[in-house]
Design an enzyme around this catalytic site. Structure first.
Site, PDB file in Angstrom:
ATOM      1  N   LYS A  15       0.823  -1.215   0.000  1.00 28.21           N
ATOM      2  CA  LYS A  15       0.000   0.000   0.000  1.00 28.21           C
ATOM      3  C   LYS A  15       0.859   1.269   0.000  1.00 28.21           C
ATOM      4  O   LYS A  15       0.409   2.327  -0.418  1.00 28.21           O
ATOM      5  CB  LYS A  15      -0.971  -0.018   1.172  1.00 28.21           C
ATOM      6  CG  LYS A  15      -2.040  -1.090   0.997  1.00 28.21           C
ATOM      7  CD  LYS A  15      -3.167  -0.982   1.984  1.00 28.21           C
ATOM      8  CE  LYS A  15      -4.288  -1.938   1.644  1.00 28.21           C
ATOM      9  NZ  LYS A  15      -3.923  -3.357   1.817  1.00 28.21           N
TER      10      LYS A  15
HETATM   11  C1  LIG Z   1      -4.567  -4.428   1.155  1.00 28.41           C
HETATM   12  C2  LIG Z   1      -3.829  -5.702   1.037  1.00 28.41           C
HETATM   13  C3  LIG Z   1      -4.214  -6.710   0.101  1.00 28.41           C
HETATM   14  C4  LIG Z   1      -5.451  -6.584  -0.755  1.00 28.41           C
HETATM   15  O1  LIG Z   1      -5.314  -5.616  -1.764  1.00 28.41           O
HETATM   16  P1  LIG Z   1      -6.591  -5.044  -2.545  1.00 28.41           P
HETATM   17  O2  LIG Z   1      -6.082  -3.927  -3.347  1.00 28.41           O
HETATM   18  O3  LIG Z   1      -7.554  -4.592  -1.473  1.00 28.41           O
HETATM   19  O4  LIG Z   1      -7.160  -6.150  -3.354  1.00 28.41           O
HETATM   20  C5  LIG Z   1      -3.426  -7.842   0.009  1.00 28.41           C
HETATM   21  N1  LIG Z   1      -2.342  -8.022   0.788  1.00 28.41           N
HETATM   22  C6  LIG Z   1      -1.942  -7.091   1.694  1.00 28.41           C
HETATM   23  C7  LIG Z   1      -0.745  -7.357   2.523  1.00 28.41           C
HETATM   24  C8  LIG Z   1      -2.659  -5.894   1.845  1.00 28.41           C
HETATM   25  O5  LIG Z   1      -2.256  -4.988   2.746  1.00 28.41           O
END
Ligand SMILES: *Cc1c(COP(=O)(O)O)cnc(C)c1O
Length: 478
Positions: A120
């Site tokens: 993220k």
């Molecule tokens: C947020 C997150 C996801 C999921 O991603 P999306 O964009 O919501 O599909 C997967 N793995 C981790 C470690 C995350 O923080």
């Protein structure tokens, strides 16, 4: 470049006008009017570009209301090796998202080398710099209010800390996050970051955010903003690493690659869909879910059946514990031929707690390259163990879901083993010590700069689960 709503009843706007917001006024999600197309020559020119140059080459096609030189400066400031330094042995931090070869035609794309050790950061860091730029230019300020159970909140705080014109009020359930996650957030001492530990569970935090957002007068007076997963800026920033991954494992543009994506809100894989729509030679987009398999069910049956929060499993890949994929509407808009009336009809049912069935479009799904699979706790533990034994690489639980589903796909489609599969690494194992210890019998390695983070002084406010109290708190602190 104008942006339109998937529900078709909001005015088309420019990038800077939708940057700070979430949903369009008609309840839809923003998408570009058309996807910019890259030519064979464009793709060739991208070979050998640095991450920031590549990001500029892609993002400048989506952003035409920020002067190019300014956009370049913002991107260069965001994607620096000093910010993405948690690389594995043999990887180069200057790649920002380096690949790691596991096996013949099997790679990891490391997206989690940023400050909070989760992918993220890739988008949120850019958002922090874009927000500051746009707010400074317009002389405005914003108070970001969010709820988190871990990853999103810390990525947002590390992106927004110290930024001019921005305050962050982040609600998290008191004593419910891991010690590491709590320390990551609460050890931030910046004046513009407010950690609020709510006496309740994550849903209580989310309800408080909703209650504040529904108070239009308060929202306007205190310029309440959000950085949730439907924000277009977060999606578009993620398109870049699909290009980076593709270019890293191919020698010429005739080659195709597939991506396996650990998915929750469908934000990450939606960026892959957009990269594909732009002309990046992607073969398959493999959507991997955990026990919360609403997306896997859709791609197998054509039925989208979101579940309520009471029916969401709490798993050892907690950032994928989502039963309503907020970005999914973006893909369905394309799938139904950008027919906004159709999207309104489908989501009338979803927004009323129902489901929809578009089985008749299953043949079209294949045209978009989507396949899917799901994983569970036992699969994750086994995949983490096998990856360590076979490749001497420790992966986190979310990445394990992605790898498990990717390998399952290979097994069922032997011919596709000739196409490189890139598994997106969405977090580093250090974030999920308990699960890794369960799998391997010892804790994962932690980056040295984060040793002892639990012992740092923490700054947070404990609060009752009451929307009135958070409103007073925001009013007092702005
Ligand atoms: C947020 C997150 C996801 C999921 O991603 P999306 O964009 O919501 O599909 C997967 N793995 C981790 C470690 C995350 O923080």
């Amino acid at each position: 470049m104008k942006y339109i709503s998937t529900r078709g009843q909001s005015p088309a706007l420019q990038f800077s006008e939708i940057l700070l917001g979430g949903l369009a006024p008609d309840g839809g999600l923003y998408l570009p009017e058309t996807y910019p197309q890259i030519t064979d020559a464009d793709l060739t020119a991208m070979r050998g570009m640095s991450y920031p140059d590549l990001a500029f080459a892609i993002l400048s096609r989506f952003v035409d209301d920020i002067p190019a030189a300014d956009l370049k400066t913002i991107i260069d400031k965001t994607y620096r090796p000093e910010v993405y330094g948690f690389t594995r042995k043999g990887q180069n931090a200057a790649d920002i998202t380096p690949t790691l070869k596991l096996d013949e035609n099997l790679y990891l794309l490391s997206l989690s080398n940023g400050p909070t050790l989760a992918f993220k950061d890739m988008a949120m860091q850019l958002l922090g710099n874009l927000f500051e730029y746009v707010l400074t230019k317009t002389g405005k300020t914003t108070n970001i209010l969010g709820a988190t159970s871990g990853d999103t909140g810390s990525a947002a705080e590390y992106a927004m800390r110290g930024k001019k014109g921005i305050r962050v009020f982040m609600l998290s359930p008191h004593k419910k996050m891991s010690r590491f996650q709590t320390a990551q957030m609460f050890s931030l001492q910046d004046d513009n970051i407010y950690n609020i530990a709510v006496e309740g569970v994550f849903d209580d935090c989310q309800d408080m955010v909703k209650a504040v957002s529904n108070d239009a007068a308060f929202k306007a007076e205190y310029k309440i903003g959000a950085v949730n997963s439907i924000n277009w800026g977060r999606i578009v920033a993620q398109v870049v690493y699909y290009f980076k991954g593709y270019l890293a494992v191919t020698q010429n543009n005739a080659q195709k690659v597939s991506f396996a994506v650990p998915s929750g809100n469908f934000g990450n894989v939606c960026a892959g869909h957009i990269a594909r729509m732009m002309g990046l030679p992607i073969d398959k987009l493999v959507v991997a879910t955990n026990e919360n398999d609403v997306l896997d069910e859709f791609f197998k049956t054509g039925v989208y059946r979101p579940r309520g929060s009471a029916n969401t499993y709490h798993t050892s890949s907690p950032s994928m514990d989502i039963s309503k994929a907020s970005n999914f509407e973006r893909f369905v808009f394309d799938l139904v031929g950008r027919d906004a009336a159709k999207v309104r009809e489908l989501w009338r049912s979803v927004d009323n707690g129902g489901a929809f069935d578009i089985k008749h479009l299953m043949p079209k799904l294949a045209d978009y390259g989507f396949v899917s699979g799901s994983s569970n706790h036992a699969n994750r533990m086994q995949t983490i163990r096998e990856t360590k034994a076979k490749y001497d690489v420790v992966i986190d639980t979310h990445t394990a879901d992605g790898l498990k589903v990717a390998l399952g796909y290979f097994n069922q489609n032997q011919a596709d083993k000739n196409t490189p599969m890139i598994v997106l690494e969405t977090a580093l194992p250090a974030k999920f010590e308990d699960a890794i210890t369960e799998a391997l019998g010892h804790a994962p390695e932690r980056p040295t700069s984060l040793e002892g983070i639990e012992d740092l002084p923490q700054k947070f406010t404990v609060m009752k689960a009451d929307a009135g109290v958070i409103k007073d708190f925001i009013a007092k602190n702005t």
